[in-house]
Design a protein around this motif. Sequence first.
Motif, PDB file in Angstrom:
ATOM      1  N   TYR A   1     -25.331 -29.549  16.267  1.00  0.00           N
ATOM      2  CA  TYR A   1     -24.486 -28.741  17.144  1.00  0.00           C
ATOM      3  C   TYR A   1     -23.294 -28.174  16.368  1.00  0.00           C
ATOM      4  O   TYR A   1     -23.006 -26.970  16.452  1.00  0.00           O
ATOM      5  CB  TYR A   1     -23.999 -29.574  18.329  1.00  0.00           C
TER       6      TYR A   1
ATOM      7  N   THR B   1     -26.887 -25.041  24.601  1.00  0.00           N
ATOM      8  CA  THR B   1     -26.566 -26.023  23.574  1.00  0.00           C
ATOM      9  C   THR B   1     -25.218 -26.676  23.870  1.00  0.00           C
ATOM     10  O   THR B   1     -25.065 -27.884  23.710  1.00  0.00           O
ATOM     11  CB  THR B   1     -26.549 -25.354  22.180  1.00  0.00           C
TER      12      THR B   1
ATOM     13  N   PHE C   1     -24.412 -30.623  24.616  1.00  0.00           N
ATOM     14  CA  PHE C   1     -23.377 -31.374  23.906  1.00  0.00           C
ATOM     15  C   PHE C   1     -22.413 -32.028  24.894  1.00  0.00           C
ATOM     16  O   PHE C   1     -22.102 -33.215  24.785  1.00  0.00           O
ATOM     17  CB  PHE C   1     -22.621 -30.433  22.947  1.00  0.00           C
TER      18      PHE C   1
END
Length: 166
Positions: free
Chosen positions: A45, A63, A67
């Motif tokens: 990430y 994404t 996270f």
Amino acid sequence: MFVNHAVLSLLFLYGLIDYSPSFKITGRRLFYPLVLHIIISSYLYLKDKMRKNKVYPKLIAETTQQFITGICIVIFVGLHIFSYMMLPINFSSEFHFKLLHFLIDILLFASISMHLRVSIPRLLVSFGFLDNKNSFVNFKDKFNLTICILLLIAILAEIVYYGVIL
């Protein structure tokens, strides 16, 4: 291990099985793969965030959701473990302790659901199982519905269990 822990917990919460020490064992065995997953995912990430080229804004948003929900999972798993260490599930206790268990578990379930909602379809694309856009979109829609149903089943299990013992 995660699925085993989740299924046993649901069966217990619905009153279909008795509490078993295997809940703790499978929970503990999840720790090392989870830590490895956190390290690898965080690295990927952060590496992706440092890239200058931001071509796919929707992918970046998903994404980021992964996270953030991953961080929430870590927090709520820690709280889940700590709360059950301080006050085991079979122990009769006051209303506010039961409410604390209930809220932590619901937030954990919601975080896991939101994390898997993004992660599983992307994992299947990475492994080549969803090779065209239509198959990805169709699977993602069906999987989102499945995740919502599983979340409702988990929440109902908590309500059944804590509704009975409140």
